[in-house]
Design a protein around this motif. Structure first.
Motif, PDB file in Angstrom:
ATOM      1  N   TRP A 102      57.279  43.820  44.594  1.00 55.27           N
ATOM      2  CA  TRP A 102      57.370  45.018  43.741  1.00 55.27           C
ATOM      3  C   TRP A 102      56.642  44.783  42.434  1.00 55.27           C
ATOM      4  CZ3 TRP A 102      59.284  45.536  38.819  1.00 55.27           C
ATOM      5  CH2 TRP A 102      59.436  46.844  38.334  1.00 55.27           C
ATOM      6  N   GLN A 105      52.864  44.726  42.852  1.00 55.29           N
ATOM      7  CA  GLN A 105      52.330  46.071  43.037  1.00 55.29           C
ATOM      8  C   GLN A 105      52.290  46.841  41.723  1.00 55.29           C
ATOM      9  OE1 GLN A 105      51.025  46.809  45.912  1.00 55.29           O
ATOM     10  NE2 GLN A 105      50.299  48.822  45.243  1.00 55.29           N
ATOM     11  N   GLU A 109      48.888  48.417  40.053  1.00 52.90           N
ATOM     12  CA  GLU A 109      48.786  49.874  39.889  1.00 52.90           C
ATOM     13  C   GLU A 109      48.737  50.315  38.433  1.00 52.90           C
ATOM     14  OE1 GLU A 109      52.132  51.402  41.991  1.00 52.90           O
ATOM     15  OE2 GLU A 109      51.187  51.173  43.970  1.00 52.90           O
ATOM     16  N   LYS A 173      48.572  38.898  40.001  1.00 55.18           N
ATOM     17  CA  LYS A 173      49.181  39.141  41.313  1.00 55.18           C
ATOM     18  C   LYS A 173      49.077  37.894  42.186  1.00 55.18           C
ATOM     19  CE  LYS A 173      48.706  42.168  45.394  1.00 55.18           C
ATOM     20  NZ  LYS A 173      48.104  41.220  46.353  1.00 55.18           N
TER      21      LYS A 173
END
Length: 293
Positions: A102, A105, A109, A173
Motif C-alpha cells: 500500500w 503504491q 501515485e 518503492k
C-alpha cells in the motif's frame, strides 16, 4: 541517527576515503546524522567476532545499520527500536507484508508538487499507515530530512528542483520492496532504547549498535534535529558497562565524551569524514572492544 548528506569516511587507521556511493543505500529515509559512512567499520566489527544471535539498534532512526546487518546476514536476528512515533509508524508499515505494498503504491501515485504536499499534510492521519506516508513525504521534502517541529520544506533544492530534489518514487518503492525480502530477520518495536538495553544486555551473543542523539557535552544539534532528544548520557554509559556481548557506540567527538568513556573503561577511536563541501569533521567510536579498528 540520520544522514549528514551521505558523507565519505576514513578511519584514523586507514588513509583511504570510503566511497559511500558504492555502499548499498537500503533506507528510504534521509536522516540527520545517518550512518552510511560507518558501514565499512560495521562490517569489520561484526566479521571480527562470532556471528551474533541478536543484533539490537536501540536508537534506530534511519535504520541503515540494522538494514545492512539484515541484508548482509551479519547476525541471525535484528531488533530495531525507535521511540519517535512518526518514524516508528513508518518502520512498522514498511515491515508489514500487508501495508508495505500500500505504501509503495501511494509513493508511486503521489504527484509531488508544493500544492499537493500541502494539501496532503493539511489532513491529520487517521491510521498508522497514513502517518507513515506523511512521515516519508515530510522526510523527503523537509530541509535535511528533519522531522522535528519547526522544520520547513526545501525551497530551491538541487538544480532548482525544489521539493522534488529528494523525491525518487521508483527508488523509494524499490528500497521498501527489498526490505520485505529480509523482513523475517527483523523485529521492530516502538519503545525506549535504554530500557531495551537493560532488558537484553545479559546475553553474550547479543550485540548492540548505539547511536543516541548528540546532546551530550552541551551539544545542541540533537535538540534541533530530533523530536526525542533528551537522554541521560551518564546513565546510558552505566548501562553499557553491564552489556555482556559486544557493543559499538557513535558520539560527537568531544573531550567530555572521551573522558566519560575512559571513566567507564571503554575504548575510543575517531573517524574522520569529508562532506560534500570537502570539510573534514570527526566522530567518535566507543566500544568495549575496538581491537578490530
Amino acid at each position: 541517527m540520520g544522514q549528514l548528506a551521505f558523507w565519505n569516511a576514513e578511519t584514523d587507521h586507514d588513509a583511504s576515503v570510503v566511497n559511500v556511493a558504492q555502499i548499498p543505500q537500503r533506507s528510504p529515509l534521509r536522516y540527520p546524522g545517518g550512518k552510511t559512512w560507518l558501514v565499512p567499520q560495521l562490517r569489520a566489527w561484526l566479521r571480527s567476532l562470532a556471528k551474533p544471535d541478536v543484533f539490537i539498534e536501540p536508537f534506530t532512526g534511519g535504520g541503515i545499520v540494522s538494514l545492512t546487518v539484515a541484508f548482509e546476514d551479519l547476525a541471525n536476528r535484528v531488533m530495531m527500536i525507535e521511540l519517535d512515533r512518526q518514524v516508528a509508524a513508518l518502520w512498522k508499515t514498511i515491515l508489514s507484508p500487508e501495508n508495505n505494498p500500500w505504501l509503495c503504491q501511494r509513493v508511486i501515485e503521489f504527484d509531488m508538487t508544493l500544492d499537493s504536499l500541502r494539501a496532503e499534510l493539511a489532513h491529520s492521519p487517521t491510521t498508522e499507515r497514513d502517518l507513515a506516508f506523511h512521515t516519508l513525504i515530510r522526510n523527503r521534502t523537509n530541509h535535511g530530512g528533519i522531522l522535528a517541529p519547526g522544520s520547513g520544506v526545501v525551497k530551491h533544492g538541487e538544480s532548482g528542483k525544489g521539493i522534488r530534489s529528494r523525491w525518487y518514487p521508483n527508488t523509494l518503492k524499490k528500497r521498501m520492496e527489498n526490505i520485505q525480502l529480509v523482513r523475517e530477520k527483523i523485529t521492530f518495536a516502538e519503545g525506549d532504547g535504554l530500557e531495551t538495553i537493560r532488558e537484553s544486555r545479559a546475553s553474550k551473543s547479543t550485540f548492540f549498535f548505539i547511536d543516541p542523539p548528540y546532546t551530550a557535552a552541551g551539544k545542541k544539534a540533537g535538540s534541533r534535529l530530533y523530536a526525542h532528544n533528551e537522554l541521560d548520557h551518564e546513565m546510558l554509559f552505566k548501562e553499557c558497562e553491564k552489556i555482556e556481548g559486544s557493543f559499538l557506540m557513535t558520539y560527537d567527538n568531544a573531550p567530555e565524551i572521551v573522558e566519560m568513556a575512559k571513566q567507564h573503561g571503554f575504548k575510543t577511536r575517531t573517524i574522520s569524514m569529508k562532506n560534500t563541501h570537502h570539510a573534514t569533521m570527526t566522530e567518535l567510536l566507543i566500544g568495549n572492544d575496538l581491537s578490530w579498528a
